[in-house]
Design a protein around this motif. Sequence first.
Motif, PDB file in Angstrom:
ATOM      1  N   SER A 172      42.827 -57.881 -33.842  1.00 19.34           N
ATOM      2  CA  SER A 172      41.984 -58.966 -33.341  1.00 19.34           C
ATOM      3  C   SER A 172      40.568 -58.470 -33.068  1.00 19.34           C
ATOM      4  O   SER A 172      39.583 -59.097 -33.467  1.00 19.34           O
ATOM      5  CB  SER A 172      42.586 -59.558 -32.065  1.00 19.34           C
ATOM      6  N   THR A 205      51.377 -61.375 -22.483  1.00 17.91           N
ATOM      7  CA  THR A 205      52.474 -61.088 -23.418  1.00 17.91           C
ATOM      8  C   THR A 205      53.445 -60.078 -22.817  1.00 17.91           C
ATOM      9  O   THR A 205      54.663 -60.238 -22.883  1.00 17.91           O
ATOM     10  CB  THR A 205      51.910 -60.547 -24.745  1.00 17.91           C
ATOM     11  N   GLY A 246      39.533 -62.945 -22.848  1.00 16.84           N
ATOM     12  CA  GLY A 246      40.678 -63.779 -23.204  1.00 16.84           C
ATOM     13  C   GLY A 246      41.727 -63.005 -23.985  1.00 16.84           C
ATOM     14  O   GLY A 246      42.930 -63.170 -23.761  1.00 16.84           O
ATOM     15  N   LEU A 247      41.267 -62.147 -24.882  1.00 22.07           N
ATOM     16  CA  LEU A 247      42.188 -61.314 -25.654  1.00 22.07           C
ATOM     17  C   LEU A 247      42.920 -60.341 -24.740  1.00 22.07           C
ATOM     18  O   LEU A 247      44.142 -60.175 -24.845  1.00 22.07           O
ATOM     19  CB  LEU A 247      41.406 -60.541 -26.727  1.00 22.07           C
ATOM     20  N   ALA A 255      45.494 -62.194 -22.865  1.00 26.34           N
ATOM     21  CA  ALA A 255      46.612 -62.567 -23.733  1.00 26.34           C
ATOM     22  C   ALA A 255      47.595 -61.402 -23.875  1.00 26.34           C
ATOM     23  O   ALA A 255      48.816 -61.600 -23.880  1.00 26.34           O
ATOM     24  CB  ALA A 255      46.099 -62.993 -25.110  1.00 26.34           C
ATOM     25  N   LYS A 293      51.092 -62.609 -32.024  1.00 21.59           N
ATOM     26  CA  LYS A 293      50.034 -63.583 -32.277  1.00 21.59           C
ATOM     27  C   LYS A 293      49.028 -63.548 -31.125  1.00 21.59           C
ATOM     28  O   LYS A 293      49.291 -64.081 -30.036  1.00 21.59           O
ATOM     29  CB  LYS A 293      50.622 -64.982 -32.447  1.00 21.59           C
ATOM     30  N   LEU A 294      47.910 -62.913 -31.355  1.00 16.92           N
ATOM     31  CA  LEU A 294      46.858 -62.804 -30.348  1.00 16.92           C
ATOM     32  C   LEU A 294      45.609 -63.527 -30.829  1.00 16.92           C
ATOM     33  O   LEU A 294      45.347 -63.594 -32.036  1.00 16.92           O
ATOM     34  CB  LEU A 294      46.544 -61.324 -30.067  1.00 16.92           C
ATOM     35  N   PRO A 295      44.808 -64.062 -29.913  1.00 15.13           N
ATOM     36  CA  PRO A 295      43.654 -64.881 -30.305  1.00 15.13           C
ATOM     37  C   PRO A 295      42.507 -64.081 -30.911  1.00 15.13           C
ATOM     38  O   PRO A 295      42.336 -62.895 -30.628  1.00 15.13           O
ATOM     39  CB  PRO A 295      43.223 -65.520 -28.971  1.00 15.13           C
ATOM     40  N   ARG A 296      41.748 -64.751 -31.755  1.00 14.31           N
ATOM     41  CA  ARG A 296      40.449 -64.254 -32.230  1.00 14.31           C
ATOM     42  C   ARG A 296      39.403 -65.159 -31.601  1.00 14.31           C
ATOM     43  O   ARG A 296      39.386 -66.369 -31.874  1.00 14.31           O
ATOM     44  CB  ARG A 296      40.329 -64.345 -33.752  1.00 14.31           C
ATOM     45  N   VAL A 297      38.533 -64.604 -30.774  1.00 14.00           N
ATOM     46  CA  VAL A 297      37.548 -65.420 -30.049  1.00 14.00           C
ATOM     47  C   VAL A 297      36.233 -65.397 -30.817  1.00 14.00           C
ATOM     48  O   VAL A 297      35.532 -64.378 -30.854  1.00 14.00           O
ATOM     49  CB  VAL A 297      37.351 -64.903 -28.607  1.00 14.00           C
ATOM     50  N   TRP A 298      35.887 -66.552 -31.429  1.00  5.77           N
ATOM     51  CA  TRP A 298      34.673 -66.630 -32.245  1.00  5.77           C
ATOM     52  C   TRP A 298      33.498 -67.266 -31.505  1.00  5.77           C
ATOM     53  O   TRP A 298      32.354 -67.133 -31.928  1.00  5.77           O
ATOM     54  CB  TRP A 298      34.955 -67.427 -33.522  1.00  5.77           C
TER      55      TRP A 298
END
Length: 339
Positions: free
Chosen positions: A246, A223, A215-216, A219, A198-203
Motif C-alpha cells: 500500500s 486488523t 488511516g493505513l 487499518a 486488504k488494506l486501503p490506498r489513500v489517494w
Amino acid sequence: MEKDILVLAVESSCDETSVAVIKNGTEILSNVVASQIESHKRFGGVVPEVASRHHVESVTLVFEEALKVANVTWDDIDAITVTEGPGLIGSLLIGINAAKALAFAHNIPLVGVHHIAGHIYANQLVEPLEFPLLALVVSGGHTELVYMKDHYQFEVIGETLDDAVGEAYDKVARTLSLPYPGGPHIDRLAAVGEDTYKLPRVWLDKESYDFSFSGLKSAVINTVHNAKQRGEEIVPENLAASFQASVVEVLVEKTMRAAREYNVKQIIVAGGVSANKGLRKGLEEAVAKDGHIKLTVPPLSLCTDNAAMIGAAGTMAYLKGHRSGMDMNGLSGMELTSL
C-alpha cells in the motif's frame, strides 16, 4: 585550476552524532557516525534527553576522528556546515554550539543547513543532479515531494497531512512486536510475505500530491486487534507485505505523476526510508517503464542521518553566499527555503 572547497559538516538532529569532511560538495573524505540505536531500542523510540546526553559524550571524539580520517587540519577547512533544523532541539543545540565554538576559534565561516536539504543533496555524493528534478523525501518525520528547477531552489508540491511514512512503519512494527527501528524489520518480512490483507490506498483528492498514512496505520492495527478478538492467527509476513504494498503503490504513483506533470529529468529519493528495498524496486520498475526519467537513490550509508549529506548541501549554500551568525539557534521546526 580553482582551489578545492573543503567543508567540515556536523549533523546531530536526532540520535546520530556525525562529522564529515567533504571536498567540492561531491567527494567524501571522511564521514564518521556515532549511532545511538542500541541505547534507544529498549524504549521503542528516541528519548530526547538520552539523545542529547549521548551527543555531549561523543561530539568531541567524532570531530577528532573525522579530521584524522580525512587527513586534514583546521587550516584546510573553508567552512563549517551544521544542521540548523528541523530536529530534536536538545540534539540540534549540541552540534550547533560545537560548530559555533570551532568556527569562532578558527575564524572559519559558519553555514546553517536544513536537514531535508541535506538528505536531498546526499544524492550529489552519488552523481551530479540534473535539473529540473523531483525529490521524494521519505523519513521518520517527513514525507514530501520537492520540485527543484536548480541548485537550492526548493518547491514543496506535496507533503504528509499526518503521519510521515517512517512513523507509520515504526507504529506498524510495534503492533507486530518488532524491534525499533521498525522500517528495516517490516521491509525484511515483506520480502518473504504476500499481499493477502486488504488494506486501503489513500489517494486524497485526484490532483493532490499530498500524502496520508494514519488511516493505513490504523487499518493495520485494527486488523491485528480484530484477529485477536476472533482467535485468528495473523501472518506477520503477509501483513507486512500488504502494508508495504500500500505504501509503495501510493508513493510511486504520486511521484511518477508529479514527475510527468513537471517534466523532470531526474527523480531522486532522500531520507531514511529510501533504504527500503520495496520502495527502491517499485520506483525502479516505474522509471524503467516510463523510459524518459533518470532515478538516483543514495547507498544505504547515506540514507540515514549523516554529516556527509550536510556537507554536500552546505557546500552549495556556501558557494551561493549563505552565512550564519554566532546567534544561530536550533530550530525544531524549519521551512525548506531556497537561496
